[in-house]
Design an enzyme around this catalytic site. Structure first.
Site, PDB file in Angstrom:
ATOM      1  N   TRP A 130       0.798  -1.219   0.000  1.00  0.00           N
ATOM      2  CA  TRP A 130       0.000   0.000   0.000  1.00  0.00           C
ATOM      3  C   TRP A 130       0.836   1.277   0.000  1.00  0.00           C
ATOM      4  CZ3 TRP A 130       1.940   2.475   4.096  1.00  0.00           C
ATOM      5  CH2 TRP A 130       2.483   1.708   5.126  1.00  0.00           C
ATOM      6  N   ASN A 131       2.148   1.211   0.309  1.00  0.00           N
ATOM      7  CA  ASN A 131       2.875   2.451   0.594  1.00  0.00           C
ATOM      8  C   ASN A 131       3.166   3.299  -0.646  1.00  0.00           C
ATOM      9  OD1 ASN A 131       4.663   0.378  -0.102  1.00  0.00           O
ATOM     10  ND2 ASN A 131       6.340   1.217   1.092  1.00  0.00           N
ATOM     11  N   GLY A 206       6.787  -6.453  -0.085  1.00  0.00           N
ATOM     12  CA  GLY A 206       6.117  -6.473   1.208  1.00  0.00           C
ATOM     13  C   GLY A 206       7.074  -6.868   2.313  1.00  0.00           C
ATOM     14  N   SER A 207       6.518  -7.336   3.396  1.00  0.00           N
ATOM     15  CA  SER A 207       7.322  -7.700   4.547  1.00  0.00           C
ATOM     16  C   SER A 207       8.071  -9.002   4.299  1.00  0.00           C
ATOM     17  CB  SER A 207       6.438  -7.854   5.786  1.00  0.00           C
ATOM     18  OG  SER A 207       5.627  -9.012   5.672  1.00  0.00           O
ATOM     19  N   GLU A 228      10.850  -8.273  -3.209  1.00  0.00           N
ATOM     20  CA  GLU A 228      11.444  -7.065  -2.635  1.00  0.00           C
ATOM     21  C   GLU A 228      10.822  -6.889  -1.269  1.00  0.00           C
ATOM     22  OE1 GLU A 228      11.632  -3.728  -1.035  1.00  0.00           O
ATOM     23  OE2 GLU A 228      10.478  -2.918  -2.704  1.00  0.00           O
ATOM     24  N   LEU A 229      11.620  -7.131  -0.232  1.00  0.00           N
ATOM     25  CA  LEU A 229      11.084  -7.271   1.124  1.00  0.00           C
ATOM     26  C   LEU A 229      11.557  -6.128   2.031  1.00  0.00           C
ATOM     27  CD1 LEU A 229      11.535 -11.141   1.323  1.00  0.00           C
ATOM     28  CD2 LEU A 229       9.587  -9.824   0.438  1.00  0.00           C
ATOM     29  N   CYS A 262      10.438   0.786   2.406  1.00  0.00           N
ATOM     30  CA  CYS A 262      11.485  -0.210   2.637  1.00  0.00           C
ATOM     31  C   CYS A 262      12.869   0.409   2.533  1.00  0.00           C
ATOM     32  CB  CYS A 262      11.354  -1.357   1.633  1.00  0.00           C
ATOM     33  SG  CYS A 262       9.838  -2.312   1.791  1.00  0.00           S
ATOM     34  N   GLU A 359      12.906  -3.707  11.647  1.00  0.00           N
ATOM     35  CA  GLU A 359      12.544  -2.718  10.649  1.00  0.00           C
ATOM     36  C   GLU A 359      11.533  -1.764  11.269  1.00  0.00           C
ATOM     37  OE1 GLU A 359      11.048  -2.316   6.035  1.00  0.00           O
ATOM     38  OE2 GLU A 359      10.393  -4.046   7.192  1.00  0.00           O
TER      39      GLU A 359
END
Length: 457
Positions: A130-131, A206-207, A228-229, A262, A359
């Site tokens: 969502w970011n 995401g996470s 891509e975490l 991130c 994080e």
């Protein structure tokens, strides 16, 4: 079942959406698979021409899309407008560069003809956060579509309006019906979609926890993944750096998008000799940030996207203080409606504290003081993450040398870490694998095929 989008600035409901039924999911998968077959046969120049049209659609609807982003996830409106423009620029970049990146590559052999060609994989499932609700999808979709693939978007369920607006934008640009489709489904349904034979691969931003889950699901059905975490990016300031410039950029590096990125700088690793000077300038910049209504053009810090995210960052700040960190500014939720948190700076953080180990996804910065550059690199690498890193020094040669020692997918010397269509983007360690963007990114969802032709008889 339904999902309801919430304005994080007011905690008020925006709209309610019906989740897609099993029949609607089947229609989307069948439509994407059929559309992709014909799409892959079109000349790449024709595919790229539609990316130019997509860029025009994005710009024509910039105000509408930016306001939608701001209302669904709280991004300050000026940053939301910038996200739309960056998405348009990326479409134009791949419209120019895709034919170059995907051109056949000849190989010197004793055969009559040996070459490497890049064929599309098929329909790719994109599980998006969502970011950056437009940019995250566009940076995958523009190169993937140029390469001849189709896309199924499973967006975060707090930005359903953005997800549907993206689907509509691709249609308005003239892409084939069904080639890009949005699924409004619960996260529990992702595994079933991924296992479907019509899905060739998956990309996820995401996470780390969610990435591990999706990687396991994709691995069980032998499908390509790009992940891509999370990240805990270091921002290293050496004693020979331009301290004022570094501090000014540190504020942007941590607090853009209200710290919800991130690749936000999270750990500010500063040599002791200049730590006080840096911290004074950094804190002054943080205190000057304007917190407020994200629809106001002078707002720099908006709300966090969800209430639980505000609670999480507050917990991390409080636990770090209990471990011995020093609070220089902020440290509490903003009273009133919405999910606001004060821009926060913690000093004298040790590498073992929560703010350095976990994080931190919000407006909180951790300053770690080190004795020299060797300790700075050691601390920078003392994390499970490896996405990006910034290094500030007055000695460019030293910067290049130290950059090779930093464990990250990207190192920016005297610059902010950023994603840019011209260069590959991605991480190592718990920050994921695979690459987006650049020439490496466009080839991730292709079959890199060797074509070897024997001598003429």
């Amino acid at each position: 079942m339904t999902i309801t989008s919430i304005n994080p600035a007011t905690n008020q409901a925006l709209a309610t959406y019906e989740l897609h039924t099993a029949e609607q999911v089947e229609q989307a998968l069948a439509g994407a698979a059929e559309a992709q077959k014909s799409w892959a046969t079109r000349p790449i120049e024709e595919r790229c021409s539609l990316l130019i049209k997509l860029a025009a659609v994005l710009r024509a609807n910039r105000d509408e899309y930016a306001l939608l982003i701001t209302r669904e996830m709280g991004k300050p409106i000026v940053e939301a407008e910038g996200e739309i423009e960056k998405s348009a620029v990326t479409c134009e970049f791949y419209a120019r560069q895709a034919p170059v990146y995907l051109a056949d590559s000849t190989v010197e052999t004793n055969a009559a003809d040996s070459r490497v060609v890049f064929d599309p994989l098929g329909v790719v499932l994109a599980v998006m956060p969502w970011n950056y609700p437009f940019w995250q999808f566009i940076r995958f979709a523009a190169p993937a579509l140029a390469a001849g693939n189709g896309a199924i978007l499973k967006h975060a369920n707090n930005v359903p309006g953005c997800a549907l607006a993206l689907e509509k934008a691709f249609a308005e640009a003239g892409l084939p019906d069904g080639l890009v489709a949005t699924l409004l489904i619960d996260a529990s349904k992702v595994a079933g979609v991924l296992a479907d034979d019509r899905i060739a691969a998956v990309t996820l931003t995401g996470s780390t926890a969610v990435g591990k889950l999706v990687a396991a699901q994709a691995g069980s059905v032998m499908k390509k993944q790009v992940l891509e975490l999370g990240g805990s990016d270091p921002f290293i300031v050496l004693k020979d750096a331009d301290i004022g410039l570094a501090a000014k950029n540190a504020v942007k590096a941590r607090f853009s998008n209200t710290g919800q990125s991130c690749i936000s700088a999270k750990r500010f690793i500063v040599e002791d000799a200049i730590a006080d000077e840096f911290v004074d300038a950094f804190v002054a910049g943080v205190k000057a940030l304007k917190v407020g209504d994200p629809e106001a053009r002078d707002t720099q810090i908006g709300p966090l996207a969800r209430a639980n995210l505000r609670d999480d960052i507050h917990s991390q700040v409080q636990r770090s203080l209990e471990q011995g960190a020093t609070l220089l500014t902020g440290g509490n939720a903003v009273q009133g409606a919405g999910f606001y948190y004060q821009p926060t700076v913690l000093d004298f953080v040790s590498p073992s504290m929560v703010a350095a180990c976990e994080e931190t996804f919000g407006p909180a910065a951790a300053v770690i003081r080190v004795k020299d550059e060797d300790e700075a690199i050691q601390v920078a690498n003392a994390t499970e993450f490896g996405l990006g890193a910034a290094l500030w020094t007055g000695d460019v040669n030293k910067g290049q040398r130290l950059a090779r020692r930093i464990e990250a997918g990207a190192v920016f010397i005297n610059a902010l870490v950023a994603s840019d269509a011209r260069v590959p983007f991605g991480g190592i360690k718990q920050s994921g694998y695979g690459r987006e963007l650049g020439d490496f990114g466009i080839r991730e969802f292709t079959n890199i095929k060797t074509v070897w032709q024997g001598p003429n008889q």
